[in-house]
Design an enzyme around this catalytic site. Structure first.
Site, short mmCIF file in Angstrom:
data_model
loop_
_atom_site.label_atom_id
_atom_site.label_comp_id
_atom_site.label_asym_id
_atom_site.label_seq_id
_atom_site.Cartn_x
_atom_site.Cartn_y
_atom_site.Cartn_z
N GLU A 228 69.64 -3.41 53.78
CA GLU A 228 71.09 -3.22 53.62
C GLU A 228 71.41 -3.53 52.17
O GLU A 228 71.52 -4.68 51.77
CB GLU A 228 71.84 -4.18 54.57
CG GLU A 228 71.58 -3.95 56.05
CD GLU A 228 72.29 -2.69 56.57
OE1 GLU A 228 73.23 -2.21 55.92
OE2 GLU A 228 71.88 -2.20 57.64
N CYS A 262 79.85 -5.58 49.21
CA CYS A 262 78.94 -4.44 49.04
C CYS A 262 79.66 -3.11 49.20
O CYS A 262 79.30 -2.13 48.57
CB CYS A 262 77.79 -4.53 50.03
SG CYS A 262 78.32 -4.61 51.74
P1 NAD Z 1 69.96 -10.51 45.96
O1 NAD Z 1 69.22 -9.26 46.13
O2 NAD Z 1 69.94 -11.18 44.64
O3 NAD Z 1 69.50 -11.63 47.01
C1 NAD Z 1 69.48 -11.43 48.42
C2 NAD Z 1 68.45 -12.34 49.05
O4 NAD Z 1 67.16 -12.03 48.54
C3 NAD Z 1 68.66 -13.83 48.83
O5 NAD Z 1 68.48 -14.50 50.06
C4 NAD Z 1 67.55 -14.20 47.85
O6 NAD Z 1 67.06 -15.51 48.04
C5 NAD Z 1 66.46 -13.21 48.18
N1 NAD Z 1 65.59 -12.90 47.03
C6 NAD Z 1 65.93 -12.89 45.72
N2 NAD Z 1 64.86 -12.54 44.96
C7 NAD Z 1 63.83 -12.31 45.81
C8 NAD Z 1 62.46 -11.91 45.64
N3 NAD Z 1 61.94 -11.68 44.45
N4 NAD Z 1 61.69 -11.78 46.75
C9 NAD Z 1 62.21 -12.00 47.99
N5 NAD Z 1 63.49 -12.38 48.19
C10 NAD Z 1 64.29 -12.54 47.13
O7 NAD Z 1 71.46 -10.12 46.40
P2 NAD Z 1 72.77 -10.98 46.26
O8 NAD Z 1 73.04 -11.21 44.81
O9 NAD Z 1 72.75 -12.15 47.18
O10 NAD Z 1 73.84 -9.94 46.84
C11 NAD Z 1 74.39 -8.93 46.05
C12 NAD Z 1 73.81 -7.58 46.37
O11 NAD Z 1 73.72 -7.38 47.76
C13 NAD Z 1 74.68 -6.42 45.88
O12 NAD Z 1 73.86 -5.38 45.40
C14 NAD Z 1 75.41 -5.98 47.13
O13 NAD Z 1 75.90 -4.66 47.10
C15 NAD Z 1 74.35 -6.17 48.15
N6 NAD Z 1 74.94 -6.35 49.47
C16 NAD Z 1 74.72 -5.40 50.42
C17 NAD Z 1 75.31 -5.54 51.66
C18 NAD Z 1 75.11 -4.52 52.75
O14 NAD Z 1 75.45 -4.84 53.89
N7 NAD Z 1 74.58 -3.35 52.50
C19 NAD Z 1 76.10 -6.64 51.93
C20 NAD Z 1 76.28 -7.59 50.94
C21 NAD Z 1 75.69 -7.44 49.72
#
Ligand code: NAD
Length: 473
Positions: A228, A262
């Protein structure tokens, strides 16, 4: 690393305090799953009921955590994190019996006699990786689907919403089966360690960049993933739109969680005939909805605020017609409108995820559609128009996770609609039945009687048997 012990209502015990390792946690959940109790509908209903009770009884704790993590007022915490999770869980409870029903299917002549059915069965131990922006809803709504489908789950909340992560770690094992859920807190290292366990599914909500890393880490174990993700969700405002309503709805949804959503309106493509009126109303509505409060709105942390400041500091070539100040130290940003930034500027190529709204002037809907389709497929595409022909055109011609006509973001609240992206905005979907299916395997079951056992199907074949077989198969 901090692994939360979920062995009972006594609360969190970190691994550094001698708690179990990630591998031990996963082994415990696997043992629970093998024991078979999670398959029963009554077990699933109890977990869902537990989640709903948690969110009701501990509403104040969640509200306080969301205020600490994101500066959310109570009503926004309730409306955007708690209420939709409860609604998702209620919907699953009400429909679970139907979703779990086996599906009998007929047999072709070649397989008769016998009977066949397919059933949804749980996958096993699944992983839910949450983001920080709606840290309760976007962690718990996938968990609703995982429980409804009869799985054990490891939950990895975002490290950037630590107060909510702490509440989840403490309360989840109290309100749901403590041997079927584990909360592991931490960041990329912990998430990678979890993915290395070769779990039965990984459900990730976050950025496309990290989504690619999650997919890569899942690949060696052939762990299926649901992604997502985010992206630039456009809003097309046609010349025949109700501009007053469009301005109000865009202002409201962009202000929600300071644009850190998002499916927030990322940028506008506005017909030149209504551009000035829309921008004027948008700025006025934003000020009105803020109740006269000046200055910036809260950004989650200095890192994100600095990123947003970078977008504005970039040579974008546009005109800032409202706001413009982002203060990383104070973790705030003014609601900002940038008129006609240069195509190719970071404002028009990177996801904004904050209170900045680029507005592009276009000559009609064709130009707007062409602009959107020149980039990756968005998570949502919005169109404001008075014409159903235009609405249908945008729906047909702009591939996106979802399309909403004359509003924004509300599709998220319809449990009968699949929620998910397409292409760079994600793969797979959830909400309601779609979440149940994401966390289920569709298993085929065929039953045959031992007899009759006609010898004709077995070799060696002669001309006569071959002719017969050709009729049957
Ligand atoms: P992110 O990708 O930075 O982090 C999400 C999760 O991934 C966190 O739990 C983090 O600990 C983990 N993570 C980070 N680096 C990692 C790695 N190298 N390996 C494995 N796991 C890792 O996202 P964010 O900053 O928390 O959220 C913002 C982004 O999420 C935006 O792009 C937004 O559009 C998207 N988003 C999408 C939805 C949806 O439902 N489609 C909902 C909310 C946010």
């Amino acid at each position: 690393m901090s692994v939360t012990e979920t062995g009972g209502p006594t609360g969190a015990v970190g691994a550094d305090a001698g708690g179990p390792s990630v591998a031990e946690q996963v082994a415990r959940l696997r043992a629970t799953f093998r024991g078979g109790r999670t398959r029963d509908r009554s077990w699933r209903l109890r977990q869902l009921g537990g989640l709903e009770r948690m969110l009701t009884e501990a509403e104040d704790e969640f509200v306080a955590a969301l205020a600490a993590d994101l500066g959310r007022p109570r009503v926004e915490a309730w409306m955007a994190d708690l209420a939709p999770t409860v609604a998702e869980s209620r919907h699953a409870r009400r429909h679970l019996r139907r979703w779990m029903r086996p599906h009998r299917v007929g047999l072709p002549l070649s397989v008769q006699p016998g009977s066949a059915r397919w059933v949804h069965e749980p996958l096993g131990v699944v992983l839910v990786i949450g983001p920080w922006n709606y840290p309760a809803y976007l962690t718990l709504a996938p968990l609703v689907a995982a429980f409804a489908a009869g799985n054990c789950a490891v939950v990895k909340p975002s490290e950037y919403a630590p107060a909510t992560a702490e509440v989840l770690a403490r309360l989840l094992p109290r309100y749901t089966d403590p041997d079927a859920v584990a909360v592991v807190t931490g960041g990329p290292g912990e998430t990678q360690e979890l993915l290395a366990q070769g779990l039965d599914h990984a459900f990730f909500t976050g950025s496309p960049e990290v989504g690619a890393k999650v997919m890569a880490a899942a690949a060696p174990h052939l762990t299926p993933v649901t992604l997502e993700l985010g992206g630039k969700s456009p809003v097309i405002v046609a010349a025949d739109a109700d501009v007053e309503v469009a301005a109000r709805r865009i202002a409201w949804t962009k202000l929600m969680n300071s644009g850190q959503t998002c499916v927030a309106p990322d940028y506008l493509l506005v017909d030149s005939a209504v551009r000035d009126e829309l921008v004027e109303r948008l700025v006025a509505e934003t000020a009105r909805m803020r109740g006269g409060a000046g200055g910036g709105v809260r950004i989650v942390d200095a890192r994100q605020a600095a990123r947003l400041a970078g977008l504005l500091a970039d040579d974008h070539g546009g005109t800032v017609v409202a706001g413009g100040t982002i203060d990383p130290e104070a973790r705030t940003g003014e609601p900002t409108v940038v008129l006609d930034p240069r195509p190719g500027s970071r404002l028009l190529t990177e996801e904004i995820f904050g209170p900045i709204l680029p507005v592009l002037t276009v000559d009609g809907v064709d130009a707007a559609i062409a602009h959107v389709n020149a980039g990756p497929k968005p998570l949502a595409a919005y169109v404001f128009t008075g014409s159903s022909r235009t609405a249908e055109r945008v729906t047909r011609e702009v591939p996106a996770g979802a399309t909403v006509v004359n509003h924004l973001m509300f599709h998220v609240l319809v449990p009968r609609l699949p929620f998910g992206g397409v292409g760079r905005s994600g793969s797979g979907a959830y909400h309601g039945r779609f979440g149940f299916e994401t966390f289920s395997h569709r298993r085929a079951v065929l039953r045959k009687p031992a007899r009759p056992d006609p010898g004709i199907v077995y070799p060696p074949y002669d001309g006569r048997t071959e002719r017969l077989l050709r009729r049957i198969f």
